[in-house]
Each structure stands twice: as C-alpha cells, then as structure tokens.
Design a protein around this motif. Sequence first.
Motif: not given
Length: 115
Positions: A58-84
Amino acid sequence: MSNANLSWLYLLIAGLSEIGWAVGLKYTEGFSRPLPTVATVAGMIVSFYFLALAMRAIPLGTAYAVWTGIGAVGTVILGMILFGESRDLARLACIALILAGVVGLKWLGGAGSAQ
C-alpha cells in the motif's frame, strides 16, 4: 487471500493496535504504572510492525492516512465510552468526515506500487 487484501488486513490490525496503545497511554499515568506501560509499548510495537508490513503493497501516503484515521476515530469513540468525552453533534460530524476519508482512501488508494 491476495497480497493486496492481506496488506489491507495488516493495515486494519495496525490501526486497531494504534487505538489500543493510544487509549493505553491514558492508563499509564505518564508511564508511572508498569503494567499499563508495558501493554502500551507492546501495542505500539504491534501497530508499527503491521503498518510496516502493510506498506509493502500500500502506498505510504494511503497507508499512513488510513492508519491514523482508524486510530483517531477509534480513540475518539473509546474516549466517549470510557472517559465520558463530549458526544456533541459537531464532534460526531467530524468523526464521520475522518471515517469517510479512510473509506475513500481504501476505495481510491488501492494497493498500487508502494515505492
């Protein structure tokens, strides 16, 4: 499973691991708690390892953007669930935009040359 599909699976694993270590950082309390610290560092290693594997196809730009996107979305969602954390409409809309970008990069980015 084709190499391209396997690379996207690696990228998904890397992104999910990023969520784990990002949330884990909160539990380390500044790296002062040994068990959460070890788990967080292990999550970082797993995440970077699978990101590196994904970048073989997978091209660098695509891989990095998708990786950080998954991380950002998941972390925000868990922040809502776990930390209010805030669940206001504007924040949810921004999360949806990040998710749309990740999906768009998957569809449009393909697994072309990773050079």
